[in-house]
Scaffold this motif. Structure first.
Motif, PDB file in Angstrom:
ATOM      1  N   VAL A 100      41.949  43.107   3.846  1.00 25.32           N
ATOM      2  CA  VAL A 100      42.180  43.188   5.296  1.00 25.32           C
ATOM      3  C   VAL A 100      42.337  44.649   5.718  1.00 25.32           C
ATOM      4  CG1 VAL A 100      43.759  42.567   7.157  1.00 25.32           C
ATOM      5  CG2 VAL A 100      43.218  40.903   5.393  1.00 25.32           C
ATOM      6  N   ASP A 101      43.064  45.428   4.922  1.00 25.00           N
ATOM      7  CA  ASP A 101      43.243  46.850   5.220  1.00 25.00           C
ATOM      8  C   ASP A 101      41.915  47.593   5.169  1.00 25.00           C
ATOM      9  OD1 ASP A 101      45.920  46.220   5.288  1.00 25.00           O
ATOM     10  OD2 ASP A 101      46.297  46.932   3.250  1.00 25.00           O
ATOM     11  N   ARG A 102      41.094  47.282   4.161  1.00 28.24           N
ATOM     12  CA  ARG A 102      39.784  47.932   4.064  1.00 28.24           C
ATOM     13  C   ARG A 102      38.894  47.549   5.239  1.00 28.24           C
ATOM     14  NH1 ARG A 102      37.322  46.287  -1.168  1.00 28.24           N
ATOM     15  NH2 ARG A 102      38.882  44.675  -1.148  1.00 28.24           N
ATOM     16  N   GLY A 103      38.944  46.301   5.657  1.00 34.01           N
ATOM     17  CA  GLY A 103      38.152  45.854   6.803  1.00 34.01           C
ATOM     18  C   GLY A 103      38.566  46.556   8.082  1.00 34.01           C
ATOM     19  N   GLU A 104      39.877  46.705   8.289  1.00 38.86           N
ATOM     20  CA  GLU A 104      40.364  47.415   9.474  1.00 38.86           C
ATOM     21  C   GLU A 104      39.954  48.883   9.443  1.00 38.86           C
ATOM     22  OE1 GLU A 104      44.552  46.769   9.692  1.00 38.86           O
ATOM     23  OE2 GLU A 104      44.321  44.688  10.338  1.00 38.86           O
ATOM     24  N   ARG A 105      39.982  49.496   8.259  1.00 36.68           N
ATOM     25  CA  ARG A 105      39.585  50.900   8.134  1.00 36.68           C
ATOM     26  C   ARG A 105      38.104  51.075   8.470  1.00 36.68           C
ATOM     27  NH1 ARG A 105      37.351  53.479   3.964  1.00 36.68           N
ATOM     28  NH2 ARG A 105      37.400  55.737   4.076  1.00 36.68           N
ATOM     29  N   ILE A 106      37.258  50.179   7.974  1.00 30.25           N
ATOM     30  CA  ILE A 106      35.824  50.245   8.268  1.00 30.25           C
ATOM     31  C   ILE A 106      35.585  50.049   9.757  1.00 30.25           C
ATOM     32  CG2 ILE A 106      33.633  49.021   7.937  1.00 30.25           C
ATOM     33  CD1 ILE A 106      34.554  48.555   5.012  1.00 30.25           C
ATOM     34  N   GLU A 107      36.303  49.099  10.357  1.00 32.85           N
ATOM     35  CA  GLU A 107      36.150  48.844  11.784  1.00 32.85           C
ATOM     36  C   GLU A 107      36.567  50.063  12.612  1.00 32.85           C
ATOM     37  OE1 GLU A 107      37.839  45.723  15.063  1.00 32.85           O
ATOM     38  OE2 GLU A 107      37.604  45.047  12.996  1.00 32.85           O
ATOM     39  N   SER A 108      37.648  50.725  12.224  1.00 34.96           N
ATOM     40  CA  SER A 108      38.076  51.912  12.968  1.00 34.96           C
ATOM     41  C   SER A 108      37.076  53.048  12.810  1.00 34.96           C
ATOM     42  CB  SER A 108      39.465  52.362  12.520  1.00 34.96           C
ATOM     43  OG  SER A 108      39.431  52.865  11.213  1.00 34.96           O
ATOM     44  N   LEU A 109      36.467  53.178  11.630  1.00 31.41           N
ATOM     45  CA  LEU A 109      35.430  54.198  11.435  1.00 31.41           C
ATOM     46  C   LEU A 109      34.205  53.911  12.301  1.00 31.41           C
ATOM     47  CD1 LEU A 109      35.573  54.721   7.570  1.00 31.41           C
ATOM     48  CD2 LEU A 109      36.244  56.354   9.332  1.00 31.41           C
ATOM     49  N   LEU A 110      33.842  52.649  12.410  1.00 33.78           N
ATOM     50  CA  LEU A 110      32.691  52.282  13.240  1.00 33.78           C
ATOM     51  C   LEU A 110      32.973  52.519  14.718  1.00 33.78           C
ATOM     52  CD1 LEU A 110      31.470  49.036  11.475  1.00 33.78           C
ATOM     53  CD2 LEU A 110      30.346  51.271  11.503  1.00 33.78           C
ATOM     54  N   ARG A 111      34.206  52.278  15.143  1.00 34.45           N
ATOM     55  CA  ARG A 111      34.569  52.543  16.542  1.00 34.45           C
ATOM     56  C   ARG A 111      34.560  54.038  16.841  1.00 34.45           C
ATOM     57  NH1 ARG A 111      39.596  48.676  16.908  1.00 34.45           N
ATOM     58  NH2 ARG A 111      38.528  46.706  17.124  1.00 34.45           N
ATOM     59  N   ALA A 112      34.992  54.847  15.869  1.00 32.20           N
ATOM     60  CA  ALA A 112      35.063  56.296  16.064  1.00 32.20           C
ATOM     61  C   ALA A 112      33.667  56.923  16.114  1.00 32.20           C
ATOM     62  CB  ALA A 112      35.877  56.935  14.955  1.00 32.20           C
ATOM     63  N   ASN A 113      32.716  56.365  15.391  1.00 34.57           N
ATOM     64  CA  ASN A 113      31.358  56.899  15.345  1.00 34.57           C
ATOM     65  C   ASN A 113      30.358  55.807  15.712  1.00 34.57           C
ATOM     66  OD1 ASN A 113      32.307  59.383  14.297  1.00 34.57           O
ATOM     67  ND2 ASN A 113      32.445  58.448  12.279  1.00 34.57           N
ATOM     68  N   PRO A 114      30.270  55.463  16.999  1.00 37.51           N
ATOM     69  CA  PRO A 114      29.357  54.375  17.373  1.00 37.51           C
ATOM     70  C   PRO A 114      27.898  54.801  17.198  1.00 37.51           C
ATOM     71  CG  PRO A 114      30.286  55.385  19.320  1.00 37.51           C
ATOM     72  CD  PRO A 114      30.955  56.023  18.147  1.00 37.51           C
TER      73      PRO A 114
END
Length: 128
Positions: A100-114
């Motif tokens: 879950v933590d890894r998924g949230e980290r990936i999601e935040s990276l995708l939001r930061a660099n659309p």
């Protein structure tokens, strides 16, 4: 003879997940542990060991929570022996599930660099 879709270990794992989920929820309140929930239970084929994967509401306190649950494992096993109809209740191992933590980290990276929309990419290719 038709093959069975569900193995005994799967059924025992599902029942353990329900029962341990209740026990962990009660232990979090009684022993002031950080809030955790049971995400999965894996049982060995011989039913000797059960690995309980937990996720924490606050990932920074996950080590403290898992340590507390490991100390309470014998108590949980005793309670399970009274509530479940098994000859032998498996030994319990608690591990932290960081998916879950890894998924949230990936999601935040995708939001930061659309990614740019597909139309802009084709327009840039035509201009070159």
């Amino acid at each position: 003879m038709p093959s069975r879709d569900f193995k005994r270990t799967d059924r025992v794992g599902a029942e353990l997940r329900r029962e341990i989920g209740l026990l962990v929820h009660a232990a979090v309140r009684e022993h002031a542990l950080p809030s955790v929930s049971v995400s999965d239970v894996e049982v060995t084929r011989d039913l000797d060991w059960a690995t309980i994967w937990v996720t924490a509401l606050m990932p920074e306190k996950s080590a403290e929570a898992v340590k507390g649950l490991k100390l309470l494992a014998p108590e949980f096993r005793r309670a399970l022996s009274r509530s479940m109809r098994l000859r032998r209740v498996p030994e319990l191992r608690f591990k932290y599930d960081d998916s879950v933590d890894r998924g949230e980290r990936i999601e935040s990276l995708l939001r930061a660099n659309p990614l740019p929309p597909a139309d802009e990419e084709t327009d840039q290719a035509d201009e070159a």
